[in-house]
Design a protein around this motif. Structure first.
Motif, PDB file in Angstrom:
ATOM      1  N   PRO A 152       0.818  -1.225   0.000  1.00  0.00           N
ATOM      2  CA  PRO A 152       0.000   0.000   0.000  1.00  0.00           C
ATOM      3  C   PRO A 152       0.849   1.271   0.000  1.00  0.00           C
ATOM      4  O   PRO A 152       0.306   2.365  -0.171  1.00  0.00           O
ATOM      5  CB  PRO A 152      -0.800  -0.122   1.302  1.00  0.00           C
ATOM      6  CG  PRO A 152       0.083  -0.932   2.203  1.00  0.00           C
ATOM      7  CD  PRO A 152       0.795  -1.909   1.303  1.00  0.00           C
ATOM      8  N   ASP A 153       2.158   1.143   0.194  1.00  0.00           N
ATOM      9  CA  ASP A 153       3.037   2.313   0.230  1.00  0.00           C
ATOM     10  C   ASP A 153       3.455   2.737  -1.172  1.00  0.00           C
ATOM     11  O   ASP A 153       3.468   1.922  -2.106  1.00  0.00           O
ATOM     12  CB  ASP A 153       4.297   2.017   1.043  1.00  0.00           C
ATOM     13  CG  ASP A 153       3.988   1.688   2.490  1.00  0.00           C
ATOM     14  OD1 ASP A 153       2.945   2.156   2.984  1.00  0.00           O
ATOM     15  OD2 ASP A 153       4.783   0.973   3.126  1.00  0.00           O
ATOM     16  N   ARG A 158       1.252   2.221  -6.774  1.00  0.00           N
ATOM     17  CA  ARG A 158       0.753   3.316  -5.935  1.00  0.00           C
ATOM     18  C   ARG A 158       1.391   4.641  -6.330  1.00  0.00           C
ATOM     19  O   ARG A 158       0.737   5.691  -6.329  1.00  0.00           O
ATOM     20  CB  ARG A 158       1.045   3.007  -4.470  1.00  0.00           C
ATOM     21  CG  ARG A 158      -0.041   2.210  -3.787  1.00  0.00           C
ATOM     22  CD  ARG A 158      -1.189   3.098  -3.329  1.00  0.00           C
ATOM     23  NE  ARG A 158      -0.809   3.895  -2.150  1.00  0.00           N
ATOM     24  CZ  ARG A 158      -1.447   4.969  -1.744  1.00  0.00           C
ATOM     25  NH1 ARG A 158      -2.493   5.418  -2.429  1.00  0.00           N
ATOM     26  NH2 ARG A 158      -1.066   5.626  -0.665  1.00  0.00           N
ATOM     27  N   ARG A 218       4.382   6.430   3.142  1.00  0.00           N
ATOM     28  CA  ARG A 218       3.274   5.734   3.820  1.00  0.00           C
ATOM     29  C   ARG A 218       2.167   6.714   4.161  1.00  0.00           C
ATOM     30  O   ARG A 218       2.422   7.788   4.708  1.00  0.00           O
ATOM     31  CB  ARG A 218       3.782   5.045   5.085  1.00  0.00           C
ATOM     32  CG  ARG A 218       2.694   4.432   5.946  1.00  0.00           C
ATOM     33  CD  ARG A 218       3.252   3.347   6.817  1.00  0.00           C
ATOM     34  NE  ARG A 218       3.774   2.234   6.031  1.00  0.00           N
ATOM     35  CZ  ARG A 218       4.309   1.127   6.553  1.00  0.00           C
ATOM     36  NH1 ARG A 218       4.396   1.000   7.869  1.00  0.00           N
ATOM     37  NH2 ARG A 218       4.754   0.167   5.778  1.00  0.00           N
TER      38      ARG A 218
END
Length: 297
Positions: free
Chosen positions: A113-114, A131, A213
């Motif tokens: 997710p980073d 991402r 993040r």
């Protein structure tokens, strides 16, 4: 293409190993055989028969020699072919393993997710994950070879570049928080960005590795807690358990003691003579030890 001259030379050498002995034997036979027949068989009729037999013997001997030489040549070619096939199989296996590892690494990076990216020392992008593609609103192929100035405003790009230089100068990871807007859909996130210099196995600098993040939700929770903490009608303080050092107090708590909040922070109750003995401020202090903090109201 560079292997072609070597292959041709090797093949020519192998062919010469067959042709030269064959030609030498044929020339020797032609030069010597007639003299030998004439010496051994003085009679013309006998010489005629011997000459015919000589031709048959020549055919048999040269055929046998040619078969032996060709067999040796074929054996060498088979050995070379087998070695080349084994080398090709090893190379193909290594390439397949490398491609599989690359695919696994790419899947891992794109699943995280980073935001993850890599720049060279001059700030040119070398790679990024999905991402990060959403952040710039462009594919990795489009991003690669470009800089921050191609995707964000100059002020933000200069900020990104300054953080890159700090990580390179420190030769260690450096972190900062920054609000960014995603070009893919326009939403905003607060990123905790960590940048660190990246080197190869020889120690050569590759560039700057970045990881961003999303801490937006945690930031929002902290802001809500801050509002509730400061607006609470109850007197609340946060302090360490062992020494009772004030970490935070709300306005109600400071007013109750008759101190300013900044005068309390960093000091203990004993230092300020708020507790007569070193007794812990919390009755349930032992049960609070896992967190390392104690709340008093």
């Amino acid at each position: 293409m560079k292997d072609q001259p070597t292959t041709d030379s090797s093949l020519a050498r192998k062919i010469s190993q067959v042709v030269v002995p064959y030609a030498a034997l044929a020339a020797l036979w032609i030069l010597v055989s007639d003299q030998v027949v004439g010496y051994l068989f003085p009679d013309p009729a006998t010489q005629l028969v011997a000459s015919s037999l000589k031709g048959l013997v020549f055919i048999a001997v040269t055929t046998l020699l040619l078969a032996i030489l060709l067999r040796r040549l074929i054996h060498k070619i088979e050995m070379v072919t087998a070695a080349e096939r084994a080398a090709w199989q090893k190379t193909h296996q290594a390439v397949g393993q490398y491609q599989a590892e690359q695919a696994q690494l790419r899947t891992l990076l794109d699943t995280l997710p980073d935001l993850i990216w890599l720049k060279d020392p001059q700030g040119v992008y070398l790679s990024c994950n999905k991402r990060f593609e959403a952040f710039f609103g462009a594919s990795e192929e489009t991003i690669r070879g470009k800089t921050d100035f191609d995707f964000v405003n100059r002020e933000l790009a200069e900020s990104f570049r300054a953080n890159d230089r700090q990580a390179l100068a420190a030769q260690a990871p450096r972190s900062n928080q920054e609000w960014v807007t995603f070009a893919s859909d326009g939403h905003r996130e607060l990123l905790l960005t960590t940048k660190a210099p990246m080197h190869d196995t020889t120690g050569r600098l590759i560039g700057v590795l970045g990881i961003g993040r999303d801490i937006t939700q945690m930031h929002d929770l902290q802001e809500r807690f801050k509002v509730a903490f400061n607006a609470s009608p109850a007197a609340i303080s946060l302090s360490t358990i062992d020494q009772g050092i004030y970490l935070d107090v709300n306005p109600r708590y400071a007013a109750m003691l008759g101190w300013k909040a900044e005068e309390l922070l960093g000091h203990s109750s004993l230092e300020l003579n708020l507790w007569p003995t070193p007794r812990p401020a919390c009755a349930g202090v032992n049960s609070s030890r896992p967190t390392g903090r104690c709340r008093t109201i």
